[in-house]
Design an enzyme around this catalytic site. Structure first.
Site, short mmCIF file in Angstrom:
data_model
loop_
_atom_site.label_atom_id
_atom_site.label_comp_id
_atom_site.label_asym_id
_atom_site.label_seq_id
_atom_site.Cartn_x
_atom_site.Cartn_y
_atom_site.Cartn_z
N SER A 65 -37.42 36.56 -85.67
CA SER A 65 -38.62 36.68 -86.66
C SER A 65 -39.78 35.94 -85.64
O SER A 65 -40.18 36.45 -84.55
CB SER A 65 -38.37 35.78 -87.52
OG SER A 65 -39.40 35.64 -88.72
N ASP A 300 -41.07 40.21 -86.86
CA ASP A 300 -40.08 41.31 -87.41
C ASP A 300 -40.34 41.72 -88.60
O ASP A 300 -39.93 42.41 -89.41
CB ASP A 300 -38.62 40.39 -87.52
CG ASP A 300 -38.67 39.46 -88.70
OD1 ASP A 300 -39.58 38.94 -88.81
OD2 ASP A 300 -37.57 39.06 -89.35
N GLY A 523 -35.30 23.66 -91.58
CA GLY A 523 -34.01 24.43 -91.48
C GLY A 523 -34.10 25.15 -90.23
O GLY A 523 -32.97 25.93 -90.18
N THR A 524 -34.93 25.32 -89.75
CA THR A 524 -34.93 26.22 -88.53
C THR A 524 -35.78 25.74 -87.20
O THR A 524 -35.29 26.42 -86.13
CB THR A 524 -36.06 27.62 -88.68
OG1 THR A 524 -37.27 26.91 -88.71
CG2 THR A 524 -35.72 28.27 -90.04
P1 NG1 Z 1 -38.24 25.68 -92.11
O1 NG1 Z 1 -38.11 25.52 -90.55
O2 NG1 Z 1 -36.99 25.34 -92.84
O3 NG1 Z 1 -39.54 24.84 -92.52
C1 NG1 Z 1 -39.68 28.04 -91.89
C2 NG1 Z 1 -40.69 28.35 -92.85
C3 NG1 Z 1 -39.96 28.75 -93.98
C4 NG1 Z 1 -39.19 30.07 -93.75
C5 NG1 Z 1 -38.12 29.80 -92.75
C6 NG1 Z 1 -37.65 31.13 -92.23
C7 NG1 Z 1 -42.69 26.86 -93.14
C8 NG1 Z 1 -43.11 25.44 -93.58
N1 NG1 Z 1 -41.41 26.88 -93.33
O4 NG1 Z 1 -38.67 27.15 -92.55
O5 NG1 Z 1 -40.93 28.94 -94.97
O6 NG1 Z 1 -40.03 31.25 -93.48
O7 NG1 Z 1 -38.93 29.26 -91.34
O8 NG1 Z 1 -38.25 31.60 -91.08
O9 NG1 Z 1 -43.51 27.68 -93.01
ZN ZN Z 2 -39.87 37.14 -90.01
#
Ligand code: NG1
Ligand code: ZN
Length: 556
Positions: A65, A300, A523-524
């Site tokens: 992404s 993506d 989470g990422t």
């Molecule tokens: P995390 O890294 O958990 O904050 C980010 C985006 C989510 C979502 C995910 C998946 C923000 C603050 N957080 O998550 O909204 O899009 O990536 O791609 O934008």
């Molecule tokens: Zn994406």
């Protein structure tokens, strides 16, 4: 048979991960591409098993992404065209990290107890897509090998269909496509149920047909410049343009940052993530007139934000504003059609406070004909989608531009019935439901929906931007030893552990006018995110800074 499959995974697949673990998170598996060979092979296995279990097609998209070019990842698309059910995310994590045959075989048995009986005579089909990353062809090939290993008849070890002559596992490779196109293909293939994946031209045609109904006899000439983040969006935008012009629809999408140069430029200083987080112009903006309209996709093409230039600054119309535009439009249609449907607007804690107040006031204004509510759920579209399913119509968007509008089956039939009776508002609702991606956030569908709503309602970008004024806000990242030591409430607005951290946040917020602040582990990415909002930008910045300092507790 789970033993034979486990043994084949270990023999035929790349070496197991050693010394590292990986989790199927909010956006599937995501990591540096070098770490993903074994993971991708096993993603292929999980997808094939899910297809075998559901007797439906599923999908896999190879992408990271909006992450940097060196990363990659994969998202599994479930049989309903949506994201993978939670239990199978856990299964995917367990299988991806498993290192020995006995553990792997018992993992398969415990998550998929019917595997042995269903494998005999069963078949599986997985729709595969990939993004433009350099590592994607190789990783997609590994997904394919994982899938085919499940249906392999050779080598003396027949894992699925030794006595039955079933078809084993098949791959339908779509090549370079957007993530939402894989979702669309799985959804439509399973709806048709003839075992064939419809050609992607159907995706473009569906959009064009819906736009024709929505525009009616209105002559339009609307142009948007589209920042494709040097990713997959460029190809889809070009195809869409062709179809729009074949149907004489006066919408043109002019792509830039189309990725025809250095592959390292993917998402670099451009795209939805850059624009939404930095609120700065992306690179590569074409020289243009003062009234030009712009949109930025992510790598993506499942996220979109809209913007325009004012002086040399960027005015951002983010996911919250897109949700506001659609909600106002849908409320008008629901008023006009008197269909008495419920409308849920789903946000996350990152939604600007002004947007939440605006949405609530819109719903209050239309309460005679629309039962509605605004709710807040955890970050990640799967949580938003899940909540949106509770309503007849669910509008869900993350502030970063990821979202869509979903219609329940019963709402669809009520709308269809009313529109067959000639009700114009119901016919418009029906066409809107056909335009917007029913499975997942889709940059292209969302952008076309924005364009058509602005056009038919006669709203300028400036008027739309004026729906409400964002409270000044800031998002920062804090690096800690173990981000998972921070636990939050379900809606992520408050920290439950360590308790002192929430006390410190509360103390900092209490000193600030219109202050709001929350902290959660990403989470990422390996970081903790701090979001702060206040009446003034400097105050929001100071609030985030103070809380950031509180987080770097010795215990974290
Ligand atoms: P995390 O890294 O958990 O904050 C980010 C985006 C989510 C979502 C995910 C998946 C923000 C603050 N957080 O998550 O909204 O899009 O990536 O791609 O934008
Ligand atoms: Zn994406």
């Amino acid at each position: 048979m789970s033993k034979a499959l486990a043994s084949a995974i270990l023999q035929k697949g790349p070496p197991a991960l050693s010394g590292k673990t990986i989790t199927y998170g909010t956006a599937g598996f995501r990591a540096n591409a070098d770490m993903l060979e074994c993971v991708m092979f096993r993603v292929g296995v999980v997808a094939a098993l899910r297809s075998l279990q559901t007797h439906k097609m599923v999908g896999v998209m190879v992408t990271a992404s909006h992450n940097p070019a060196a990363d990659n990842g994969s998202k599994i698309v479930d049989q309903d065209g949506g994201m993978l059910v939670h239990e199978w995310e856990v299964f995917a994590t367990r299988l991806a990290n498993s290192t020995d045959e006995a553990d792997m075989s018992s993992t398969i048995d415990s998550f998929y107890p019917d595997f042995n009986s269903q494998a005999a005579g069963g078949s599986a089909t997985v729709v595969l897509g990939r993004d433009t990353r350099v590592s994607s062809p190789k990783l997609a090939e590994l997904v394919k090998q994982g899938i085919l290993t499940c249906g392999d008849r050779g080598g003396g070890v027949c894992r699925w269909h030794d006595t039955c002559g079933g078809e084993g596992a098949k791959v339908v490779d779509l090549g370079i496509v957007t993530t939402p196109q894989v979702h669309w293909a799985v959804l439509r293939a399973n709806q048709k149920g003839d075992g064939q994946v419809p050609p992607l031209q159907g995706y473009y045609e569906e959009h064009a047909q819906a736009l024709k109904v929505l525009l009616g006899s209105k002559q339009t000439n609307v142009k948007f410049h589209v920042d494709c983040a040097n990713g997959v969006g460029a190809k889809a935008v070009e195809e869409m343009n062709k179809t729009l012009s074949e149907h004489s629809i006066g919408f043109s999408l002019v792509p830039f940052n189309v990725g025809d140069g250095d592959p390292e430029l993917l998402n670099e200083g451009c795209g939805a993530e850059h624009v939404q987080k930095s609120r700065k112009l992306p690179s590569g903006v074409p020289a243009s007139g003062g009234n030009d309209k712009f949109a930025s996709f992510d790598g993506d093409a499942d996220r979109v934000v809209v913007w325009y230039k004012k002086d040399s600054n960027l005015v951002l119309l983010d996911g919250d504003k897109i949700a506001a535009l659609f909600s106002v439009y849908l409320c008008h249609l629901l008023d006009a059609s008197k269909l008495k449907l419920s409308l849920g607007i789903v946000q996350t804690a990152y939604a600007n406070g002004s947007s939440t107040s605006f949405m609530s006031s819109v719903l209050a204004k239309h309460k005679e004909n629309v039962t509605g509510e605004v709710s807040c759920v955890a970050t990640g579209v799967k949580h938003l989608h899940h909540q949106a399913l509770h309503y007849d119509i669910g509008v869900y968007f993350e502030a970063n531009g990821h979202g869509t509008v979903i219609f329940s089956d019963s709402a669809r039939s009520k709308i269809e019935e009313r529109s067959r009776g000639g009700d114009a508002a119901a016919q418009t609702l029906h066409a809107f439901a056909s335009l917007i991606n029913p499975a997942i956030g889709d940059a292209l569908s969302d952008l076309l929906a924005v364009m058509v709503v602005l056009e038919v309602e006669g709203i300028s970008l400036e008027q739309w931007a004026g729906y409400y004024e964002d409270l000044p806000s800031i998002m920062t990242k804090v690096l800690v030893k173990d981000r998972n030591a921070i636990k939050t409430t379900k809606d992520e607005q408050r920290v439950t552990e360590p308790k002192e951290l929430q006390d410190a946040v509360d103390a900092a917020v209490s000193k600030v006018e219109q202050g709001r602040c929350f902290v959660r582990p990403s989470g990422t990415e390996d970081c903790v995110r701090v979001y702060a909002e206040a009446g003034k930008q400097e105050t929001a910045n100071k609030l985030a800074e103070d809380v950031g300092t509180d987080i770097t507790f010795p215990s974290l």
